[in-house]
Design an enzyme around this catalytic site. Structure first.
Site, PDB file in Angstrom:
ATOM      1  N   SER A 210       0.841  -1.187   0.000  1.00  0.00           N
ATOM      2  CA  SER A 210       0.000   0.000   0.000  1.00  0.00           C
ATOM      3  C   SER A 210       0.880   1.242   0.000  1.00  0.00           C
ATOM      4  CB  SER A 210      -0.880   0.013   1.258  1.00  0.00           C
ATOM      5  OG  SER A 210      -1.548   1.246   1.415  1.00  0.00           O
TER       6      SER A 210
ATOM      7  N   TYR B 296      -1.874  -0.882  10.212  1.00  0.00           N
ATOM      8  CA  TYR B 296      -1.962  -1.185   8.783  1.00  0.00           C
ATOM      9  C   TYR B 296      -0.675  -0.758   8.081  1.00  0.00           C
ATOM     10  CZ  TYR B 296      -3.759  -1.253   3.999  1.00  0.00           C
ATOM     11  OH  TYR B 296      -3.947  -1.505   2.656  1.00  0.00           O
TER      12      TYR B 296
END
Length: 270
Positions: free
Chosen positions: A134, A147
């Site tokens: 990401s 995350y």
């Protein structure tokens, strides 16, 4: 048994995973898609011809069964797409042990276990791995400590595979998507938009208003990069970490204050 290359795609029932399955099938791959829910896997299997296996990427027994199923069906494994991932919002001081452990399990330990299980077969086929990380692994964002940390860990894990196994013929690369229209992102945009009084579409516009592309990605755009990285056309690409973010991480945050109304303008507000 198949003469075609065979890829395993985790998180293959929705979003980038399902788009990757379609892109790989279009390029002549056999594809095994996995996920926790049977229904979305079956829909993608019917749409693309991929082979569905219900499996939790966190669990060693499921990971072992996933690789065994691919071998029983097709006889080899040539590629992995490490796409399964979850988000639990919160700063480091706010995250519960349960949320932290869940993200570690799905975003980092699961990929490690699948790589370890599949590696003997990837060595046999001179295979390739793509980790779906990401943009949050490259730039810190408020409220996503777990995350971001796990996605950064995934990126380094995959680069380590490239270093350790590149001399033996296995390539491993990483894509780092920015905002991408997926089921998970749609839910985030719905919540984000509700707080600002925006529709989901306008929330996407606001979230990407400083992205040079001025829009989110479609899942297929990320999937095309994944399929290319697994293909022979990327035969000399190894240990790469590729943002697929419309230029988002290139923007200097210090310049954003010079156009403070830009996000609302591109969100369709006066």
């Amino acid at each position: 048994m198949s003469n075609r290359p065979v890829a395993i795609v985790t998180g293959g029932g929705t979003g980038i995973g399902s788009a990757a399955a379609g892109a790989l099938r279009a390029q002549g791959w056999e594809v095994v898609i996995s996920g926790r829910r049977a229904e979305p896997l079956q829909r993608i299997a019917e749409a693309t011809g991929a082979f569905p296996v219900v499996a939790d990427a966190c669990l060693q027994q499921d990971v072992s069964r996933l690789v065994e199923s691919a071998l029983a069906r097709f006889g080899s494994v040539s590629g992995l797409v490490l796409n399964a991932g979850i988000v639990r919002p919160g700063s480091a001081g706010e995250l519960s042990n349960e949320d932290w452990d869940a993200m570690i399990g799905t975003n980092l330990t699961g990929p490690f276990r699948l790589i370890r299980e599949a590696m003997p077969h990837l060595l046999d086929t001179n295979g390739a791995i793509v980790g779906v990380s990401s943009a949050a692994a490259l730039r810190a964002t408020a409220g996503t400590a777990g995350y971001s940390a796990t996605k950064a860990g995934l990126a380094m894990l995959v680069q380590s595979i490239a270093v350790d196994y590149g001399p033996r013929g296995v390539r491993a690369n990483v894509v780092c998507p920015g905002w991408t229209r997926t089921e998970m992102a749609d839910m985030e945009m719905k919540e984000y938009g509700a707080e600002l009084g925006l529709s989901s579409d306008d929330a996407y516009k606001a979230a990407t208003s400083f992205v040079p592309a001025r829009r989110p990605a479609e899942a297929a755009e990320v999937a095309d990069v994944i399929a290319w990285l697994l293909s022979d056309k990327a035969s000399y690409v190894n240990a790469a970490v590729i943002p697929v973010d419309g230029g988002m991480i290139s923007v200097d945050p210090g310049g954003l204050a010079l156009s403070p109304g830009d996000s609302l303008k591109h969100a369709g507000q006066p």
